[in-house]
Scaffold this motif. Structure first.
Motif, PDB file in Angstrom:
ATOM      1  N   ASN A 299       5.657   1.767  -2.718  1.00 39.08           N
ATOM      2  CA  ASN A 299       5.820   0.908  -3.897  1.00 39.08           C
ATOM      3  C   ASN A 299       7.067   1.275  -4.689  1.00 39.08           C
ATOM      4  O   ASN A 299       7.758   0.393  -5.212  1.00 39.08           O
ATOM      5  CB  ASN A 299       4.586   1.007  -4.794  1.00 39.08           C
ATOM      6  CG  ASN A 299       3.522  -0.006  -4.439  1.00 39.08           C
ATOM      7  OD1 ASN A 299       3.596  -1.154  -4.854  1.00 39.08           O
ATOM      8  ND2 ASN A 299       2.535   0.420  -3.662  1.00 39.08           N
TER       9      ASN A 299
ATOM     10  N   ARG B 172       0.838  -1.197   0.000  1.00 44.67           N
ATOM     11  CA  ARG B 172       0.000   0.000   0.000  1.00 44.67           C
ATOM     12  C   ARG B 172       0.872   1.245   0.000  1.00 44.67           C
ATOM     13  O   ARG B 172       1.964   1.239   0.537  1.00 44.67           O
ATOM     14  CB  ARG B 172      -0.922   0.007   1.219  1.00 44.67           C
ATOM     15  CG  ARG B 172      -2.003  -1.046   1.158  1.00 44.67           C
ATOM     16  CD  ARG B 172      -3.121  -0.734   2.126  1.00 44.67           C
ATOM     17  NE  ARG B 172      -3.686   0.605   1.914  1.00 44.67           N
ATOM     18  CZ  ARG B 172      -4.857   0.996   2.401  1.00 44.67           C
ATOM     19  NH1 ARG B 172      -5.580   0.170   3.104  1.00 44.67           N
ATOM     20  NH2 ARG B 172      -5.287   2.218   2.184  1.00 44.67           N
TER      21      ARG B 172
ATOM     22  N   SER C  93       4.172  -4.320 -11.948  1.00 46.51           N
ATOM     23  CA  SER C  93       3.234  -5.000 -11.048  1.00 46.51           C
ATOM     24  C   SER C  93       2.684  -6.258 -11.696  1.00 46.51           C
ATOM     25  O   SER C  93       2.593  -6.365 -12.920  1.00 46.51           O
ATOM     26  CB  SER C  93       2.084  -4.063 -10.668  1.00 46.51           C
ATOM     27  OG  SER C  93       1.310  -3.731 -11.803  1.00 46.51           O
TER      28      SER C  93
ATOM     29  N   VAL D 246       5.271   1.951 -11.492  1.00 43.67           N
ATOM     30  CA  VAL D 246       4.734   0.923 -10.592  1.00 43.67           C
ATOM     31  C   VAL D 246       3.855  -0.051 -11.375  1.00 43.67           C
ATOM     32  O   VAL D 246       3.952  -1.278 -11.211  1.00 43.67           O
ATOM     33  CB  VAL D 246       3.940   1.567  -9.443  1.00 43.67           C
ATOM     34  CG1 VAL D 246       3.189   0.504  -8.640  1.00 43.67           C
ATOM     35  CG2 VAL D 246       4.876   2.352  -8.525  1.00 43.67           C
TER      36      VAL D 246
ATOM     37  N   PRO E 284       0.729  -3.767  -6.134  1.00 43.13           N
ATOM     38  CA  PRO E 284       0.398  -2.509  -5.456  1.00 43.13           C
ATOM     39  C   PRO E 284      -1.094  -2.390  -5.174  1.00 43.13           C
ATOM     40  O   PRO E 284      -1.926  -2.913  -5.921  1.00 43.13           O
ATOM     41  CB  PRO E 284       0.855  -1.439  -6.450  1.00 43.13           C
ATOM     42  CG  PRO E 284       0.860  -2.120  -7.774  1.00 43.13           C
ATOM     43  CD  PRO E 284       1.197  -3.556  -7.505  1.00 43.13           C
TER      44      PRO E 284
ATOM     45  N   LEU F 197      -3.186   0.951  -4.331  1.00 41.86           N
ATOM     46  CA  LEU F 197      -3.088   2.397  -4.165  1.00 41.86           C
ATOM     47  C   LEU F 197      -4.472   2.998  -3.975  1.00 41.86           C
ATOM     48  O   LEU F 197      -5.345   2.842  -4.823  1.00 41.86           O
ATOM     49  CB  LEU F 197      -2.414   3.031  -5.389  1.00 41.86           C
ATOM     50  CG  LEU F 197      -1.049   2.455  -5.790  1.00 41.86           C
ATOM     51  CD1 LEU F 197      -0.454   3.255  -6.940  1.00 41.86           C
ATOM     52  CD2 LEU F 197      -0.091   2.433  -4.614  1.00 41.86           C
TER      53      LEU F 197
ATOM     54  N   LEU G  40       1.795   4.742  -2.694  1.00 40.78           N
ATOM     55  CA  LEU G  40       2.588   4.919  -3.913  1.00 40.78           C
ATOM     56  C   LEU G  40       4.076   5.021  -3.611  1.00 40.78           C
ATOM     57  O   LEU G  40       4.904   4.354  -4.242  1.00 40.78           O
ATOM     58  CB  LEU G  40       2.110   6.170  -4.661  1.00 40.78           C
ATOM     59  CG  LEU G  40       2.919   6.566  -5.899  1.00 40.78           C
ATOM     60  CD1 LEU G  40       2.928   5.457  -6.931  1.00 40.78           C
ATOM     61  CD2 LEU G  40       2.369   7.859  -6.498  1.00 40.78           C
TER      62      LEU G  40
END
Length: 734
Positions: free
Chosen positions: A115, A110, A157, A153, A130, A132, A112
């Motif tokens: 990450n 959790r 992911s 990100v 992630p 977010l 940004l």
């Protein structure tokens, strides 16, 4: 002969940027997520940023009681010089060590910025998921740097978790790296939060309405305005009580004196009761006794698609929430929910409730039924499905001692995405790729020595790659050639060494029939395995008026026949102007040499003149640029068209059906073999329009949409993967 799936439980590491000793909504959500992931059947560990200071706190007790949960706290020396919290880089490094030591399958992160600290850690590649919830949903509020960070990100992911469909739609439209990776992780509430709907006294008009608020006191959440409601109500002849629970006050740069005025209002306002911080049981009891729960917020906050956990808790306890009407709240509670705040002020809604107390009972039943989908049990099942679909390992060849080397050769792998993902997770398969420059290229990119190590060679597209491999495969190798529509019109099949090809795979029945008729191949070596789709990704709720929205994906080349779609739309809009045609794909003018292309150019110029100039179709056609977010686009589409003169299998039709769009196909060769014959029509726009209108007006559109979803389950990647497994095993075992 299905693929075997690993029996071991998947392991999940959960990381968050929150301070575990500051109990707020984010911390509560962290605990809830840990419990739900455990309930879903995963082995779960939680990496905390700080050490828990109060071992008897509710947080500690809630974490400890979760069966099998591993709690990872930093060492004292790691945090003593940093105000008790690990840096983001330290959290990421701890995650790296944990993954290396435990072979953890996925890491849910959790925030940004947290990450970003995980992106360059090799051990976390293919594991990062992630989640977010703290990013803007307005492009104007998103800096170029933030856009770049989100894109980075997203690109690295494996699953990109989002809280609501609206957030998913926004992110997929703006960040192509996210499309196809998203999964919903809604807020969640314990099953025990759902209370029986016992009678309340507020049906009696003489009993004052009691409103309840539980949470932080914050400027944007209109908590000061809530405290002023009883006085405003008295001015209008209404009796109103407001009960507040909570003890956290958030300052605001908008007003330096706000916290003081907020506290004074709680302590010295008639008909306002402030209970301060209360235990969970007391909080649930007081919420359940109230007439309504207050979730009245400033419009700048309420335009967000994120859902308030408090709204869910109010509804579960049998106390209907008062909240602003927006798309997320309508999607949650239904457009006909009677307790929506229609403007900026909650008081008109309260006046309406005071006059018609029956709305309270309607609202509480509707709200509680709507939020049952957010219970721990339901969310655990949904998360289990989303995660295992991506991370579970499937084994084609089971416990074979040596891995089977599968070489995939071709110029374009766009129809293999889901299958390559499956095979890449298969411990019994080692993937090799031989990329060809184009269908007419003379050789691929792999050297002869590497090619010789392959056990199975899979030629995607029956072009020069298949010709070459049919003449150069080794005796121990099995050769599979997959044929689409495109190759039927070339000379490649005539140049195959047919005897060297162990299996032909065709994506539609009519392609197989042509293959058998045009070559000397044994029909028993021709296998029908369609292109796969991710049916779960496309299965999303439709917008309210989807039954009036017609979709067509791909309008170039001319054989796609968008003119037929325009003719159909003309018939539909003559009956009801709500019918709208949505086009998706590249515009013809974006193709090279469009201006020099003669008939091609004139055809499309005449076509677009019909919608850009005043006339029957003006305002009735919308175009969206080509992009990967097809599942998002299909949310607004209730009918998916295939007016082509010829197709292979027209995969967009299957994708549309998986989304719940009803198909309408013109009778191109093979249409009835790939899709339900009842939805295949001759070129008669009047008859097709009447079919659509009758379906909508008879109320049977939803039934047909559900049937469409059921039909294309056969094209889902997991079903298609089973068919590939059978073929691979048959070839190797023989």
């Amino acid at each position: 002969m299905n693929a075997t799936t690993e029996s071991r439980r998947l392991s999940v590491l959960l990381c968050s940027a929150v301070d575990p000793n500051f109990i707020d909504g984010a911390v509560v959500q962290l605990v809830s997520l840990a419990e739900v992931l455990t309930l879903a059947g995963f082995d779960v560990a939680v990496q905390l940023r700080g050490r828990i200071e109060d071992r008897e706190s509710r947080l500690t007790q809630d974490l400890v009681r979760i069966p099998g949960l591993t709690i990872l706290e930093p060492e004292i020396e790691e945090v003593e010089s940093r105000n008790g919290l690990l840096s983001y880089k330290q959290v990421a490094e701890r995650a790296r060590r944990y993954v290396r030591s435990t072979k953890c399958d996925l890491v849910i992160v959790r925030d940004l910025q947290l990450n970003l600290a995980f992106l360059d850690i090799q051990a976390l590649r293919g594991r990062l998921c992630p989640y977010l919830t703290n990013i803007p949903e307005n492009l104007a509020d998103m800096t170029p740097r933030m856009r770049e960070q989100i894109a980075d990100v997203a690109a690295k992911s494996r699953i990109f978790f989002v809280q609501t469909e609206e957030a998913r739609s926004f992110l997929e439209a703006e960040f192509p790296q996210i499309a196809g990776k998203t999964a919903l992780m809604h807020p969640m509430i314990p099953d025990a939060a759902f209370l029986p709907l016992e009678p309340k006294p507020f049906s009696d008009p003489s009993v004052p309405l009691e409103l309840v608020y539980s949470g932080k006191f914050k400027y944007e959440w209109k908590t000061l305005e809530m405290a002023r409601l009883p006085a405003r109500a008295r001015e209008r002849g209404m009796a109103l009580d407001v009960v507040f629970m909570g003890d956290k006050f958030m300052s605001t740069p908008m007003d330096a004196e706000w916290v003081g005025r907020m506290r004074a209002a709680l302590e010295g306002t008639d008909d306002v009761t402030w209970l301060g911080a209360v235990g969970r049981e007391e909080s649930v009891r007081r919420v359940s006794e109230a007439a309504c729960g207050l979730s009245w917020r400033d419009i700048s906050v309420d335009m967000s698609s994120q859902l308030s956990t408090k709204v869910l808790e109010y509804a579960a306890a049998g106390t209907p929430p008062l909240l602003r009407r927006n798309s997320s709240h309508e999607a949650l509670l239904g457009a006909d929910y009677p307790l929506f705040i229609e403007g900026d002020d909650v008081l008109p809604t309260l006046e309406r409730l005071d006059v018609d107390r029956a709305l309270l009972e309607i609202g509480r039943r509707q709200a509680q039924a709507a939020v049952r989908a957010y219970s721990f049990t339901v969310r655990a099942e949904k998360l289990r499905e989303s995660i295992t679909r991506v991370f579970s390992r499937h084994s084609v060849f089971g416990e074979r001692r040596a891995r089977t080397r599968l070489l995939i050769a071709g110029h374009d792998f766009k129809f293999l995405g889901e299958l390559i993902d499956f095979w890449s997770r298969d411990p019994s398969i080692e993937l090799l790729f031989d990329k060809w420059e184009g269908p007419k290229a003379g050789r691929g990119s792999l050297d002869t020595e590497t090619i010789a190590t392959a056990d199975i060679i899979f030629c995607e597209w029956a072009t020069n790659n298949a010709v070459w491999y049919s003449k150069h495969k080794l005796e121990h190798q099995k050769l599979i050639v997959r044929m689409h529509r495109f190759e039927m019109f070339g000379d490649w099949p005539a140049r195959f060494d047919v005897d060297a090809i162990d299996a032909f795979v065709v994506i539609a029945p009519h392609i197989g029939e042509r293959m058998i008729a045009g070559t000397e191949i044994d029909p028993s070596r021709v296998h029908l395995i369609p292109n796969s789709i991710d049916a779960l990704d496309f299965d999303r709720p439709k917008v309210a008026d989807a039954r009036f929205q017609i979709g067509m994906a791909g309008i170039v080349p001319i054989r796609k026949r968008p003119d037929r779609a325009f003719a159909l739309l003309r018939e539909l809009r003559a009956h009801d102007e709500r019918y709208t045609l949505h086009l998706r794909g590249r515009l013809p003018s974006s193709y090279r040499d469009f201006e020099k292309s003669g008939f091609f150019r004139v055809y499309y110029q005449d076509l677009f003149a019909q919608i850009t100039q005043p006339g029957e179709l003006f305002g009735g056609v919308l175009h969206d640029r080509f992009g990967p977010d097809m599942a998002n686009w299909f949310r607004r589409v209730g009918w998916v068209l295939s007016p082509s003169t010829d197709e292979g299998s027209h995969q967009a039709v299957a994708e549309g059906m998986a989304s719940g769009a009803v198909p309408v196909l013109w009778n191109w060769e093979g249409a009835s073999g790939s899709y339900p014959p009842a939805h295949v029509f001759e070129d008669d726009p009047g008859r097709i329009a009447r079919h659509i209108i009758d379906t909508v007006e008879s109320g049977s559109w939803q039934t047909q949409a559900d049937a469409a979803k059921a039909f294309v389950a056969r094209y889902d990647v997991e079903t298609v993967h089973v068919r590939w497994t059978r073929l691979f095993r048959t070839l190797v075992e023989n």
